[in-house]
Design a protein around this motif. Structure first.
Motif, PDB file in Angstrom:
ATOM      1  N   ARG A 116      -6.869 -35.860 -43.126  1.00  0.00           N
ATOM      2  CA  ARG A 116      -6.574 -34.582 -42.924  1.00  0.00           C
ATOM      3  C   ARG A 116      -4.999 -34.889 -43.260  1.00  0.00           C
ATOM      4  NH1 ARG A 116      -8.261 -34.174 -36.662  1.00  0.00           N
ATOM      5  NH2 ARG A 116      -6.550 -32.641 -36.442  1.00  0.00           N
ATOM      6  N   TYR A 117      -4.517 -36.056 -42.944  1.00  0.00           N
ATOM      7  CA  TYR A 117      -2.938 -36.387 -43.432  1.00  0.00           C
ATOM      8  C   TYR A 117      -2.734 -36.049 -44.915  1.00  0.00           C
ATOM      9  CZ  TYR A 117       1.415 -38.676 -44.049  1.00  0.00           C
ATOM     10  OH  TYR A 117       2.553 -39.076 -44.430  1.00  0.00           O
ATOM     11  N   LYS A 130      -4.625 -34.296 -46.821  1.00  0.00           N
ATOM     12  CA  LYS A 130      -4.632 -32.642 -47.117  1.00  0.00           C
ATOM     13  C   LYS A 130      -3.372 -32.130 -46.948  1.00  0.00           C
ATOM     14  CE  LYS A 130      -9.508 -31.973 -46.160  1.00  0.00           C
ATOM     15  NZ  LYS A 130     -10.608 -31.524 -45.075  1.00  0.00           N
ATOM     16  N   TYR A 131      -2.530 -32.522 -45.620  1.00  0.00           N
ATOM     17  CA  TYR A 131      -1.557 -31.823 -45.474  1.00  0.00           C
ATOM     18  C   TYR A 131      -0.311 -32.241 -46.281  1.00  0.00           C
ATOM     19  CZ  TYR A 131       2.472 -30.315 -42.465  1.00  0.00           C
ATOM     20  OH  TYR A 131       3.491 -29.612 -41.806  1.00  0.00           O
ATOM     21  N   SER A 189      -0.944 -30.271 -49.693  1.00  0.00           N
ATOM     22  CA  SER A 189      -0.395 -28.862 -49.471  1.00  0.00           C
ATOM     23  C   SER A 189       1.081 -28.510 -49.260  1.00  0.00           C
ATOM     24  CB  SER A 189      -0.997 -28.359 -47.845  1.00  0.00           C
ATOM     25  OG  SER A 189      -2.325 -28.358 -48.124  1.00  0.00           O
ATOM     26  N   ALA A 199      -2.103 -25.056 -44.700  1.00  0.00           N
ATOM     27  CA  ALA A 199      -1.824 -26.661 -44.352  1.00  0.00           C
ATOM     28  C   ALA A 199      -2.289 -27.178 -43.275  1.00  0.00           C
ATOM     29  CB  ALA A 199      -0.505 -27.233 -45.193  1.00  0.00           C
ATOM     30  N   VAL A 200      -1.463 -26.243 -42.246  1.00  0.00           N
ATOM     31  CA  VAL A 200      -1.610 -26.840 -40.762  1.00  0.00           C
ATOM     32  C   VAL A 200      -3.379 -26.477 -40.301  1.00  0.00           C
ATOM     33  CG1 VAL A 200      -1.315 -26.122 -38.204  1.00  0.00           C
ATOM     34  CG2 VAL A 200       0.644 -26.339 -40.021  1.00  0.00           C
ATOM     35  N   ALA A 206      -5.339 -29.244 -41.901  1.00  0.00           N
ATOM     36  CA  ALA A 206      -4.945 -30.698 -41.295  1.00  0.00           C
ATOM     37  C   ALA A 206      -5.718 -30.502 -39.948  1.00  0.00           C
ATOM     38  CB  ALA A 206      -3.732 -30.788 -40.822  1.00  0.00           C
ATOM     39  N   ASN A 207      -5.760 -29.491 -39.098  1.00  0.00           N
ATOM     40  CA  ASN A 207      -6.564 -29.401 -37.793  1.00  0.00           C
ATOM     41  C   ASN A 207      -8.061 -28.973 -38.020  1.00  0.00           C
ATOM     42  OD1 ASN A 207      -3.951 -30.034 -36.573  1.00  0.00           O
ATOM     43  ND2 ASN A 207      -3.597 -27.593 -36.421  1.00  0.00           N
TER      44      ASN A 207
END
Length: 113
Positions: free
Chosen positions: A24-25, A27-28, A31, A64-65, A68-69
């Motif tokens: 997830r980190y 990916k963020y 982005s 992005a959020v 990430a979530n």
């Protein structure tokens, strides 16, 4: 013959939280790098396409959020023990109540006198 309890395969287990957070980190961060590139392209390109870069720079934080979530999804069906439609197990038989009576009350200070 006794019935054996079902066994669960480790391949049906979700990914570890550490691995999931790492994905997830990444990916963020990717982005946000793309957003930064969009912003820089907007600042330095003098062409009507620069407005596409503005749109990217404005929309990418939301995307992005959300990406990430969006983690910790299960990969398969839940084990039977998590089946909420299964009948609840019967409670254990009630034990008889234990009756107690207080015959005297003593304090450690009583012995000191």
């Amino acid at each position: 013959m006794q019935e054996q309890e079902p066994s669960y395969q480790i391949t049906a287990a979700p990914t570890s939280q550490t691995d999931d957070m790492g994905v997830r980190y990444r990916k963020y961060v990717i982005s946000m790098i793309i957003r930064t590139v969009c912003f820089l392209c907007f600042a330095f390109i003098d062409h009507p396409i620069r407005w596409v870069f503005v749109g990217g720079a404005l929309v990418l934080p939301y995307i992005a959020v959300v990406l990430a979530n969006a983690g910790r999804e299960s990969r398969g069906p839940a084990p039977d023990s998590f089946d909420i439609t299964a009948p609840a197990p019967r409670p254990p038989e009630q034990l008889p109540a234990i009756e107690a009576t207080i015959t005297s009350v003593r304090s450690p200070r009583d012995d000191a006198r």
